[in-house]
Design a protein around this motif. Structure first.
Motif, PDB file in Angstrom:
ATOM      1  N   SER A  47      -2.544   2.890  11.592  1.00 29.55           N
ATOM      2  CA  SER A  47      -3.909   3.185  11.172  1.00 29.55           C
ATOM      3  C   SER A  47      -4.154   4.673  11.035  1.00 29.55           C
ATOM      4  N   SER A  48      -3.322   5.504  11.674  1.00 27.67           N
ATOM      5  CA  SER A  48      -3.510   6.957  11.605  1.00 27.67           C
ATOM      6  C   SER A  48      -2.602   7.613  10.570  1.00 27.67           C
ATOM      7  N   GLU A  49      -1.849   6.811   9.831  1.00 24.95           N
ATOM      8  CA  GLU A  49      -0.948   7.381   8.834  1.00 24.95           C
ATOM      9  C   GLU A  49      -1.753   7.973   7.684  1.00 24.95           C
ATOM     10  N   PRO A  50      -1.498   9.214   7.306  1.00 31.43           N
ATOM     11  CA  PRO A  50      -2.257   9.836   6.220  1.00 31.43           C
ATOM     12  C   PRO A  50      -2.122   9.058   4.915  1.00 31.43           C
ATOM     13  N   LEU A  51      -3.165   9.085   4.103  1.00 29.23           N
ATOM     14  CA  LEU A  51      -3.130   8.376   2.832  1.00 29.23           C
ATOM     15  C   LEU A  51      -2.105   8.966   1.875  1.00 29.23           C
ATOM     16  N   CYS A  52      -1.669  10.202   2.146  1.00 30.29           N
ATOM     17  CA  CYS A  52      -0.688  10.843   1.277  1.00 30.29           C
ATOM     18  C   CYS A  52       0.720  10.339   1.532  1.00 30.29           C
ATOM     19  N   SER A  53       0.929   9.557   2.592  1.00 35.26           N
ATOM     20  CA  SER A  53       2.276   9.141   2.966  1.00 35.26           C
ATOM     21  C   SER A  53       2.563   7.730   2.474  1.00 35.26           C
ATOM     22  N   MET A  54       3.844   7.345   2.532  1.00 34.34           N
ATOM     23  CA  MET A  54       4.247   6.023   2.049  1.00 34.34           C
ATOM     24  C   MET A  54       5.563   5.627   2.693  1.00 34.34           C
ATOM     25  N   ALA A  55       5.778   4.319   2.787  1.00 38.82           N
ATOM     26  CA  ALA A  55       7.066   3.756   3.221  1.00 38.82           C
ATOM     27  C   ALA A  55       7.521   4.289   4.570  1.00 38.82           C
ATOM     28  N   ASN A  56       6.569   4.691   5.417  1.00 39.27           N
ATOM     29  CA  ASN A  56       6.922   5.196   6.736  1.00 39.27           C
ATOM     30  C   ASN A  56       6.714   4.140   7.820  1.00 39.27           C
ATOM     31  N   TYR A  57       6.030   3.062   7.467  1.00 36.66           N
ATOM     32  CA  TYR A  57       5.692   2.043   8.445  1.00 36.66           C
ATOM     33  C   TYR A  57       5.910   0.667   7.837  1.00 36.66           C
ATOM     34  N   ASP A  58       6.618  -0.187   8.556  1.00 33.12           N
ATOM     35  CA  ASP A  58       6.886  -1.546   8.096  1.00 33.12           C
ATOM     36  C   ASP A  58       5.799  -2.463   8.652  1.00 33.12           C
ATOM     37  N   LEU A  59       4.795  -2.776   7.828  1.00 33.36           N
ATOM     38  CA  LEU A  59       3.675  -3.588   8.288  1.00 33.36           C
ATOM     39  C   LEU A  59       4.116  -5.004   8.645  1.00 33.36           C
ATOM     40  N   LEU A  60       5.109  -5.530   7.926  1.00 32.94           N
ATOM     41  CA  LEU A  60       5.566  -6.895   8.186  1.00 32.94           C
ATOM     42  C   LEU A  60       6.235  -6.994   9.554  1.00 32.94           C
TER      43      LEU A  60
ATOM     44  N   GLY B 233       5.866  -4.615  11.907  1.00 34.82           N
ATOM     45  CA  GLY B 233       5.043  -3.956  12.910  1.00 34.82           C
ATOM     46  C   GLY B 233       5.743  -2.826  13.614  1.00 34.82           C
ATOM     47  N   LYS B 234       6.511  -2.020  12.860  1.00 35.02           N
ATOM     48  CA  LYS B 234       7.237  -0.920  13.499  1.00 35.02           C
ATOM     49  C   LYS B 234       7.432   0.232  12.524  1.00 35.02           C
ATOM     50  N   LEU B 235       7.721   1.395  13.093  1.00 36.61           N
ATOM     51  CA  LEU B 235       7.958   2.585  12.304  1.00 36.61           C
ATOM     52  C   LEU B 235       9.285   2.478  11.568  1.00 36.61           C
ATOM     53  N   ALA B 236       9.315   2.926  10.314  1.00 35.96           N
ATOM     54  CA  ALA B 236      10.553   2.901   9.529  1.00 35.96           C
ATOM     55  C   ALA B 236      11.067   4.309   9.259  1.00 35.96           C
ATOM     56  N   SER B 237      10.459   5.304   9.884  1.00 36.24           N
ATOM     57  CA  SER B 237      10.809   6.690   9.593  1.00 36.24           C
ATOM     58  C   SER B 237      11.944   7.235  10.444  1.00 36.24           C
ATOM     59  N   ALA B 238      12.388   6.485  11.439  1.00 41.07           N
ATOM     60  CA  ALA B 238      13.465   6.950  12.315  1.00 41.07           C
ATOM     61  C   ALA B 238      14.712   6.108  12.086  1.00 41.07           C
ATOM     62  N   PRO B 239      15.862   6.727  11.825  1.00 42.39           N
ATOM     63  CA  PRO B 239      17.097   5.960  11.640  1.00 42.39           C
ATOM     64  C   PRO B 239      17.560   5.355  12.961  1.00 42.39           C
ATOM     65  N   GLY B 240      18.466   4.401  12.864  1.00 40.67           N
ATOM     66  CA  GLY B 240      18.929   3.753  14.077  1.00 40.67           C
ATOM     67  C   GLY B 240      20.319   4.150  14.496  1.00 40.67           C
ATOM     68  N   GLY B 241      21.034   4.902  13.666  1.00 45.00           N
ATOM     69  CA  GLY B 241      22.414   5.253  13.954  1.00 45.00           C
ATOM     70  C   GLY B 241      22.561   6.547  14.727  1.00 45.00           C
ATOM     71  N   PRO B 242      23.795   7.041  14.841  1.00 49.69           N
ATOM     72  CA  PRO B 242      24.067   8.245  15.632  1.00 49.69           C
ATOM     73  C   PRO B 242      23.906   9.547  14.862  1.00 49.69           C
TER      74      PRO B 242
END
Length: 373
Positions: free
Chosen positions: A200-213, A215-224
């Motif tokens: 809900s606090s994500e700026p309107l200028c941003s996109m594809a940073n949050y996976d609504l389906l 319910g988690k952030l998509a901006s951080a990778p999971g690997g090393p």
């Protein structure tokens, strides 16, 4: 999105214009091409005058032996010293960056003696082809040589050369602000807030940073790899507000201008539906849908380009659910990557939308685009 950044003549104290392309510096053990670019930018800081933001150039996501996310990095500017000096700096950094590499993974560096590589029709055509087709290394080297480009390295030469003419003035673009990890934190789990209420606090200028389906952030990778997080958007001035999601001090930041989420592959034209091409097919459903183990849905589509099996993999979520409702005779437009399967070439569908929030993984399946090198 908007038009590209224009360039003027070289200042007298920086008489050598250049464009450097880098690719294939990632490894399963933690390398990342954008991280190498950050190191290179710091090395060049007082040696050059940058003409643009560094560029994060996404290429065909379904080619074999690609980097994660299949992104190259381009740096444009003016140098105090001859361009070949910069090339040696970049090559030496690329070679020493990763101690271990898997077979077939070798970084590539390309140098064009100007800031306007998009003016060369051969390089511009190569860029457009690399968005959706497979480019042989020999072709990339041949066209590079004819365009006055010096290319060094292995498999990464293809992406390094192909990206030089990206993001010309007038091309659509977005931004990605990437934070890199401190060396002492690399063995620890990333500290990036994943509170689902943060959307809900994500700026309107941003996109594809949050996976609504999910319910988690998509901006951080999971690997090393050394990326802490990357935030994508249309307006660079407000992306920094997303830094509140970081609970780990970054080693540094880079703001990239990028062709991702712009629909540029469609603008450049769709190739024939051959293996490892990224295509758009318009046709009629002649069989299906049917479901396979794992929840994947398949249909067969007949078009002017021939008859093709189309896969809607489970990871596509709502797109897979919509495919279940197709019936024979329905007319469809499907976009995605063509992957080889034992049954024959198959189009792995993904959402054909400008600014959409999904990308293709190594199998061509559409997934939420976590930040990738």
């Amino acid at each position: 999105m908007g038009s590209g950044i224009g360039t003027g003549g070289p200042p007298s104290s920086f008489p050598y214009p250049f464009t450097l392309g880098l690719d294939d510096s990632d490894t399963p053990w933690g390398g990342c091409t954008t991280h190498l670019a950050w190191i290179l930018l710091r090395e060049l800081d007082e040696k050059v005058l940058f003409a643009d933001h560094p560029l994060l150039v996404r290429l065909n996501p379904v080619v074999p032996r690609k980097t994660r996310g299949n992104a190259a990095v381009v740096v444009r500017g003016y140098s105090k010293k001859p361009q070949t000096d910069l090339l040696e700096i970049a090559v030496n950094l690329a070679e020493s960056y990763a101690e271990r590499r898997p077979p077939g993974k070798n970084p590539g560096v390309a140098l064009y003696p100007g800031v306007d590589a998009w003016r060369d029709p051969r390089l511009r055509r190569l860029y457009h082809k690399a968005l959706s087709t497979y480019i042989p290394r020999d072709l990339a080297r041949d066209w590079a040589s004819k365009a006055g480009v010096i290319a060094r390295g292995g498999s990464g030469v293809v992406g390094a050369v192909s990206s030089l003419a990206a993001l010309a003035p007038g091309d659509p673009y977005t931004y990605e602000l990437i934070a890199y990890r401190r060396r002492e934190n690399l063995a620890r789990e990333r500290c990036v807030k994943r509170d689902p209420h943060h959307s809900s606090s994500e700026p309107l200028c941003s996109m594809a940073n949050y996976d609504l389906l999910a319910g988690k952030l998509a901006s951080a990778p999971g690997g090393p790899d050394p990326v802490l997080a990357g935030f994508r958007g249309w307006d660079a001035s407000c992306l920094g507000r997303l830094s509140e999601l970081l609970c780990e001090e970054p080693a540094g930041w880079v703001l990239y201008r990028s062709n991702q989420h712009t629909g540029i592959a469609g603008i450049a034209g769709s190739p024939k539906p051959r293996p490892y091409n990224y295509v758009s097919v318009r046709g009629r459903v002649v069989r299906g849908p049917w479901e396979m183990a794992g929840g994947h849905v398949f249909v067969i589509v007949e078009s002017l380009q021939g008859t093709l099996t189309v896969a809607f993999y489970r990871e596509t979520g709502p797109l897979r659910d919509a495919a279940r409702m197709l019936t024979v005779g329905d007319h469809v437009v499907v976009e995605g990557g063509v992957v080889p399967r034992s049954e024959g070439p198959t189009l792995a569908a993904r959402r054909p939308r400008r600014g959409e929030a999904r990308t293709a993984d190594r199998e061509g399946r559409a997934t939420m685009p976590k930040v990738r090198c």
